[in-house]
Scaffold this motif. Sequence first.
Motif, PDB file in Angstrom:
ATOM      1  N   LEU A   1     -33.217  33.488  21.968  1.00 35.34           N
ATOM      2  CA  LEU A   1     -33.327  32.312  22.440  1.00 35.34           C
ATOM      3  C   LEU A   1     -33.456  32.584  23.899  1.00 35.34           C
TER       4      LEU A   1
ATOM      5  N   SER B   1     -25.916  24.614  19.899  1.00 38.54           N
ATOM      6  CA  SER B   1     -26.262  24.670  21.290  1.00 38.54           C
ATOM      7  C   SER B   1     -27.576  23.861  21.425  1.00 38.54           C
ATOM      8  N   SER B   2     -28.267  23.251  20.434  1.00 45.66           N
ATOM      9  CA  SER B   2     -29.430  22.525  20.537  1.00 45.66           C
ATOM     10  C   SER B   2     -28.822  21.203  20.837  1.00 45.66           C
ATOM     11  N   GLU B   3     -27.610  20.794  20.911  1.00 45.32           N
ATOM     12  CA  GLU B   3     -27.326  19.465  21.347  1.00 45.32           C
ATOM     13  C   GLU B   3     -27.166  19.373  22.590  1.00 45.32           C
TER      14      GLU B   3
ATOM     15  N   ASN C   1     -33.855  27.527  27.194  1.00 47.53           N
ATOM     16  CA  ASN C   1     -33.826  26.180  26.508  1.00 47.53           C
ATOM     17  C   ASN C   1     -33.606  26.285  25.055  1.00 47.53           C
ATOM     18  N   GLY C   2     -33.118  27.418  24.455  1.00 47.70           N
ATOM     19  CA  GLY C   2     -32.816  27.387  23.062  1.00 47.70           C
ATOM     20  C   GLY C   2     -34.081  27.629  22.097  1.00 47.70           C
ATOM     21  N   ALA C   3     -35.210  27.887  22.769  1.00 47.72           N
ATOM     22  CA  ALA C   3     -36.340  28.125  21.783  1.00 47.72           C
ATOM     23  C   ALA C   3     -36.307  29.373  21.462  1.00 47.72           C
ATOM     24  N   GLN C   4     -36.687  29.822  20.024  1.00 47.71           N
ATOM     25  CA  GLN C   4     -36.790  31.119  19.637  1.00 47.71           C
ATOM     26  C   GLN C   4     -37.755  31.832  19.821  1.00 47.71           C
TER      27      GLN C   4
ATOM     28  N   GLN D   1     -24.435  24.230  24.817  1.00 46.01           N
ATOM     29  CA  GLN D   1     -25.000  25.314  25.569  1.00 46.01           C
ATOM     30  C   GLN D   1     -24.605  25.277  27.103  1.00 46.01           C
TER      31      GLN D   1
END
Length: 193
Positions: A126, A88-90, A129-132, A94
Motif C-alpha cells: 500500500l 487503516s482506510s478510516e 494513502n493506503g492505495a494498493q 493509519q
Amino acid sequence: MSTEQALLERSGSKCELCSATDNLQIYAVPPTSDGSADQSVLLCDTCREQIEEPAKSDPNHWRCLNDSMWSQVPAVQVMAWRMLKRLSSEGWPQDLLDMLYLDEQTQAWAEAGDEGGEGEASVVHLDCNGAQLEAGDTVTLTKDLNVKGANFTAKRGTAVRGISLVADNPGQIEGRVNGQQIVILTQFVKKSG
C-alpha cells in the motif's frame, strides 16, 4: 499456572484490547499460536466477534487501540497492529499505525496472520494513502530519499515507473531512479493516477 490464570493476572481481568471486564475468553493469536499465554490474548466478546467477522467491525469501538497498542506484550501488539491495518482506510488508524513500532520478530508475526485468512497470507503493498500498489505501476516520491551506497538523493516528486514489488515485504518496492535500481519504502510513495 494455567493459561487463563496467567492471562487474567497479566491483563488485570480486563480485555487486553478494549479493557472491558465482561465475558472474557482466551484468543490464540493466529497463525502459529501454541495456546500459551505468550501467544494468546484475553478478549471480550465484542473484540473477538469483530476480529473473527470483519464485516461486523465498528471502527469507533477500535479507538481503544490508541491505548492498548502501547502494551509491552507482543501478542497484544500483534492484534492491535492487525486491527489498525484492517481499519487503516478510516484515516485515524493509519495515524496510529505510523506511530506503532514493532520489533522485527513481532512485525513478522503480525504480518503472517494479517486479516486472519486461512492458508497463505497474501502480501499487499500500500502507498502512503493506503492505495494498493501493483507491479508495473508508476509512483511519485513523497519525500527526498538518500540512496545509500549510490551517493545521490532521490528528490521528492520524482516519478518511478514500472515498479516491482518485494514479494515477502509489504513495506518495500523496487524501482529505477537516476538509472539505478533501488529499494523504496512504500510509506514514501504515492500511486500516480
